[in-house]
Design an enzyme around this catalytic site. Structure first.
Site, PDB file in Angstrom:
ATOM      1  N   LYS A 125     -16.151  64.755  57.035  1.00 47.14           N
ATOM      2  CA  LYS A 125     -15.811  63.492  56.459  1.00 47.14           C
ATOM      3  C   LYS A 125     -14.710  64.067  55.795  1.00 47.14           C
ATOM      4  CE  LYS A 125     -18.776  60.497  54.873  1.00 47.14           C
ATOM      5  NZ  LYS A 125     -20.036  60.539  54.670  1.00 47.14           N
ATOM      6  N   ASP A 165     -17.717  54.439  56.362  1.00 47.17           N
ATOM      7  CA  ASP A 165     -19.129  55.465  55.062  1.00 47.17           C
ATOM      8  C   ASP A 165     -18.290  53.293  53.657  1.00 47.17           C
ATOM      9  OD1 ASP A 165     -20.075  57.787  53.959  1.00 47.17           O
ATOM     10  OD2 ASP A 165     -19.556  56.683  52.591  1.00 47.17           O
TER      11      ASP A 165
END
Ligand code: GLU
Length: 450
Positions: A125, A165
């Site tokens: 991430k 995201d």
């Protein structure tokens, strides 16, 4: 269990001040007790100690020039957490709240989520504490280019594949891809969530929301219930919330709320999807403007929210879909949902319910689909995008959607069956965590001490 307790204490020393990360680790480790107790091999191979430590963490300066000619500086991150099952895979979040703790919690969750999809992807991430709100197109482009000026050397289609995201959609992916291509001279599938004009996959945009509803559908139908006619609370107004609402309507349910950071819309007759899309996808304005077209709807500004929670969870409904952000649903919100007759929760966001809220859901024995399982449709469809790019093919909308449905059914069944195997049928938190963990941990053991 002292082993788990000691791991957390050690983490607090070696990685101080990372509350969200400890929360995610504790949540996973708690539910791993049954498998750790019966399997000595995980302890012998120090799997827990290894799995909570990212393989690599990159932190970097992101300088850029705003429209006034002023130099701005943000902090960029990429946490390459675990590559036992495949290349690091996970999104980039651009939001002012981003810090090392947030990125590590998201990266940690991503490992198990990606394992649950059954696809060959590891967990990672990244992001930056950059606020895209109110920025011009030129500012967004210059920020994305600067971000990639550092990140390009760490990513690639077979080693680390970022995606979107919160705050990162097709526009940002476009600017980042363009800069990556310029710096490397390569046109490859290094990002997912790309535009449909140049390598993106159909259904990727809709996938997290659709998948979250497919998960709820599987969970309900398996128990003799259906989505049809159910009143639903949805939080958020971004990509995940919009396509959750779209799929809920398609399957005969009625979503009556949505929210952004400024407030909540409650529309008793059902949220008008076309209005929501225009406000958020085209005009990119605050949700409050929904009232201009729908004066019969109700708007609750965030300043009027209950002190112990969020307005969006305080309306009577049968199903809830938290699709905004982490810790957006508190213990008191969970109690209010139960008191108002909720029968199921399917999480489109990452870790939206606090640990106490999860306890309330589990104790009440409602149908509860944790984010790691319920929102895995997004990253799963990213892997389908990678597969199309690698094979130079383009699949139709229906082809991708069918694959997504099968993946969500398999995720649900895997979580359900694993929960039953470990003596807690109905506990999909335990089922999803153990199923994801077992796959990653066994792969790590087979690959040796690396
Ligand atoms: N950011 C999404 C998630 O939380 C998608 C990641 C991806 O597509 O790689 O799973």
């Amino acid at each position: 269990m002292t082993y788990i307790h000691n791991t957390i204490v050690k983490l607090q020393k070696t990685s101080p001040a990372q509350a969200e990360f400890y929360q995610a680790v504790e949540e996973i480790l708690d539910s791993l007790q049954p498998i750790l107790e019966t399997n000595d091999k995980y302890k012998q191979h120090a799997i827990i100690e290894r799995i909570v430590e990212p393989e690599r963490q990159i932190m970097f300066r992101v300088p850029w020039v705003d429209d006034q000619g002023q130099v701005q500086v943000n902090k960029g991150y990429r946490v390459e957490f675990n590559s036992a099952l495949g290349p690091y895979k996970g999104g980039l979040r651009f939001h002012p709240s981003v810090n090392a703790s947030i990125i590590k919690f998201l990266g940690f969750e991503q490992i198990f989520k990606n394992a649950l999809t059954g696809l060959p992807i590891g967990g990672g991430k990244g992001g930056a504490n950059f606020d895209p709100k109110g920025k011009s197109d030129g500012e967004i482009m210059r920020f994305c280019q600067s971000f990639i000026n550092e990140l390009y050397r760490h990513i690639g289609p077979t080693c680390d594949v970022p995606a979107g995201d919160i705050g990162v959609g097709a526009r940002e992916i476009g600017y980042m891809f363009g800069q990556y291509k310029r710096l490397t001279g390569r046109y490859d599938g290094v990002f997912t969530g790309k535009s449909l004009l140049w390598g993106g996959s159909l259904v990727r945009k809709e996938a997290t929301g659709y998948g979250c509803v497919y998960f709820a559908q599987n969970m309900l139908e398996d128990n003799g219930l259906s989505l049809s006619g159910k009143t639903c609370l949805v939080s958020g107004a971004g990509n995940v919330a919009i396509y959750t609402i779209e799929k809920l309507y398609e399957l005969g349910a009625k979503p009556i709320t949505c929210s952004d950071s400024n407030g909540t819309i409650y529309h008793e007759t059902g949220i008008d999807l076309a209005t929501l899309k225009t406000l958020k996808e085209v005009r990119k304005v605050r949700l409050e403007e929904y009232l201009t077209e729908h004066p019969d709807a109700c708007y609750i500004p965030a300043s009027d929210y209950p002190q112990d929670g969020h307005a969006v969870w305080r309306f009577p409904a049968q199903l809830a879909f938290p699709c905004a952000t982490q810790n957006e649903l508190t213990e008191q919100d969970a109690q209010a949902l139960i008191a108002n007759g909720i029968i199921g929760v399917s999480e489109g966001a990452n870790m939206p319910s606090t640990q106490d809220a999860v306890e309330v859901f589990l104790a009440a024995k409602i149908y509860y689909g944790p984010g790691k399982a319920a929102n895995a449709g997004g990253v799963a469809t990213s892997q389908l995008e990678m597969a199309q790019n690698a094979s130079m093919q383009t699949w139709s909308f229906d082809e991708v959607d069918e694959k997504l449905k099968v993946i969500m059914k398999n995720i649900y069944r895997n979580a359900r069956d694993t929960a039953a195997e470990f003596g807690e049928p109905h506990n999909l938190v335990l089922g999803a965590n153990i199923a994801g963990f077992r796959k990653v941990a066994d792969a790590m053991i087979e690959q040796g001490v690396v």
